[in-house]
Every structure is written in structure tokens, then in C-alpha cells.
Motif scaffolding. Structure first.
Motif, short mmCIF file in Angstrom:
data_model
loop_
_atom_site.label_atom_id
_atom_site.label_comp_id
_atom_site.label_asym_id
_atom_site.label_seq_id
_atom_site.Cartn_x
_atom_site.Cartn_y
_atom_site.Cartn_z
N GLU A 26 38.29 -9.16 63.15
CA GLU A 26 38.94 -7.88 63.44
C GLU A 26 38.05 -6.69 63.05
N LEU A 27 37.40 -6.79 61.90
CA LEU A 27 36.49 -5.74 61.46
C LEU A 27 35.29 -5.61 62.41
N HIS A 28 34.74 -6.74 62.82
CA HIS A 28 33.62 -6.75 63.78
C HIS A 28 34.07 -6.17 65.12
N GLU A 29 35.26 -6.53 65.54
CA GLU A 29 35.79 -6.03 66.82
C GLU A 29 36.01 -4.51 66.78
N GLN A 30 36.52 -4.00 65.67
CA GLN A 30 36.70 -2.55 65.53
C GLN A 30 35.36 -1.83 65.59
N ALA A 31 34.36 -2.37 64.90
CA ALA A 31 33.02 -1.78 64.93
C ALA A 31 32.44 -1.85 66.35
N ALA A 32 32.68 -2.95 67.04
CA ALA A 32 32.18 -3.11 68.40
C ALA A 32 32.84 -2.11 69.36
N THR A 33 34.10 -1.84 69.16
CA THR A 33 34.81 -0.87 70.00
C THR A 33 34.23 0.53 69.80
N ILE A 34 33.98 0.90 68.55
CA ILE A 34 33.36 2.20 68.27
C ILE A 34 31.98 2.26 68.91
N THR A 35 31.21 1.20 68.76
CA THR A 35 29.87 1.15 69.35
C THR A 35 29.92 1.27 70.86
N LEU A 36 30.84 0.55 71.47
CA LEU A 36 30.97 0.58 72.94
C LEU A 36 31.23 2.00 73.42
N TRP A 37 32.22 2.67 72.86
CA TRP A 37 32.58 4.00 73.35
C TRP A 37 31.52 5.05 72.99
N LEU A 38 30.92 4.93 71.83
CA LEU A 38 29.86 5.85 71.45
C LEU A 38 28.64 5.69 72.38
N THR A 39 28.34 4.46 72.74
CA THR A 39 27.22 4.20 73.66
C THR A 39 27.52 4.74 75.04
N ILE A 40 28.73 4.54 75.52
CA ILE A 40 29.11 5.06 76.84
C ILE A 40 29.06 6.59 76.85
N VAL A 41 29.61 7.22 75.83
CA VAL A 41 29.60 8.69 75.76
C VAL A 41 28.16 9.20 75.71
N THR A 42 27.31 8.56 74.91
CA THR A 42 25.91 8.96 74.81
C THR A 42 25.21 8.82 76.16
N ALA A 43 25.45 7.72 76.85
CA ALA A 43 24.84 7.53 78.18
C ALA A 43 25.33 8.59 79.16
N LEU A 44 26.61 8.95 79.09
CA LEU A 44 27.13 10.00 79.98
C LEU A 44 26.52 11.36 79.67
N VAL A 45 26.32 11.65 78.39
CA VAL A 45 25.67 12.91 78.00
C VAL A 45 24.24 12.93 78.54
N TYR A 46 23.53 11.85 78.37
CA TYR A 46 22.15 11.78 78.87
C TYR A 46 22.12 11.87 80.40
N SER B 68 17.85 21.89 79.93
CA SER B 68 16.70 21.80 79.04
C SER B 68 16.81 22.66 77.78
N LYS B 69 18.00 22.97 77.37
CA LYS B 69 18.17 23.73 76.12
C LYS B 69 17.84 22.83 74.92
N LYS B 70 17.15 23.40 73.96
CA LYS B 70 16.71 22.61 72.81
C LYS B 70 17.88 22.09 71.99
N TRP B 71 18.95 22.88 71.86
CA TRP B 71 20.10 22.44 71.07
C TRP B 71 20.76 21.21 71.69
N ALA B 72 20.78 21.15 73.04
CA ALA B 72 21.37 19.99 73.72
C ALA B 72 20.52 18.75 73.50
N ARG B 73 19.22 18.94 73.50
CA ARG B 73 18.31 17.82 73.26
C ARG B 73 18.49 17.28 71.84
N ILE B 74 18.56 18.17 70.88
CA ILE B 74 18.75 17.75 69.48
C ILE B 74 20.11 17.08 69.31
N ALA B 75 21.14 17.65 69.92
CA ALA B 75 22.49 17.05 69.84
C ALA B 75 22.50 15.66 70.46
N SER B 76 21.81 15.48 71.59
CA SER B 76 21.79 14.16 72.23
C SER B 76 21.02 13.15 71.39
#
Length: 159
Positions: free
Chosen positions: A76-96, A105-113
């Protein structure tokens, strides 16, 4: 036939490697400002995201039905961590993807990403650590005895 446990064990190493190398490429691109490394990071993030989805789905199938005892809590702990990882990875890919397609090309967006990508690395590292605990501490997915291949009845059960 490959079981979901074996599929998960085979698939999980790809997103870990792709995302870590992608993040390192992003850091190199930020420091030396070479477009090659930035493009490499972008494509590795996309491939790592696809691998994360496959790993998440195969992991859910592998852990199906195990809910009791210390193994159930660890899963259950591994699954919760995997769920967070999954959604964080998807959000990061969408931002990119948004930054890439809108050529933002704003520098703040690059640093945030980059900070978001660093969060993905922390999340996938934690998930991998907890998955390693499942295997090496709790023996999840480990066959504890060798089958008796001299007995034809047992061999037929495996086919």
C-alpha cells in the motif's frame, strides 16, 4: 505466459533510467546551454512518462489482492508513492510539452520546470526504494523454492 509481477519487474527499470538521464540532460542543458541536451531531456521525459504508466499499471496488477499483514501495508505504501510519481510525471511531461509547443522561453518557467523534474526524480527514487523493500525485505514476487522438474505432474502445471 509472463505474469504481471514479472512484467512489472521488467518494465520498471526503463522509466527510472530514462527519467534520471533525462533530468541530468536537462541540468547539462541549463548549465552549458546546448539545445541537444535540452531536446534529449524532453524526449527522455516523454519516454519515461510512458514507461511510468506501463509500470504503474503492471504494478497494480501484480499487487492485486494482497491487503493483509506487513506485506499488504508495504504494498500500500509503495502503491501510494507510485501514484504520486505517476501524476507528478504526467504533469511534468505536460508542462514540458506546453513549453515546447508554445516555444515559451522565460527563465522562470525553465527553472520551475527543472524543479518540477527534480520532484519527479525524488518521487521515483522513493517509489523505487519502497519497491526494493518489497522484494528484498518482504520477499514479494520471489519464488522461494525451485520447482521439482523431475516430476512430470509439476511440469504440466507450469504450462
Amino acid at each position: 505466459m509472463i505474469s504481471s509481477t514479472h512484467l512489472h519487474a521488467m518494465a520498471i527499470h526503463f522509466p527510472i533510467a530514462l527519467l534520471i538521464i533525462g533530468f541530468l540532460s536537462e541540468l547539462i542543458a541549463f548549465i552549458i546551454k546546448k539545445p541537444f541536451f535540452r531536446q534529449t531531456a524532453f524526449y527522455l521525459l516523454l519516454l519515461g512518462t510512458l514507461g511510468t504508466i506501463v509500470s504503474y499499471l503492471s504494478g497494480n496488477a501484480a499487487g492485486e489482492g494482497i491487503e493483509e499483514g506487513s506485506l499488504g501495508k508495504a504494498i500500500e505504501l509503495h502503491e501510494q508513492a507510485a501514484t504520486i510519481t505517476l501524476w507528478l510525471t504526467i504533469v511534468t511531461a505536460l508542462v514540458y510539452l506546453g513549453i515546447y509547443f508554445f516555444n515559451y522561453s522565460k527563465k522562470w518557467a525553465r527553472i520551475a520546470s527543472i524543479i518540477l523534474f527534480a520532484g519527479v526524480i525524488v518521487a521515483i527514487s522513493r517509489t523505487g526504494y519502497l519497491g526494493g523493500q518489497l522484494v528484498y525485505k518482504h520477499g514479494a514476487g520471489v519464488q522461494l523454492e525451485l520447482p521439482d522438474f523431475s516430476n512430470p505432474d509439476i511440469e504440466n502445471e507450469n504450462n
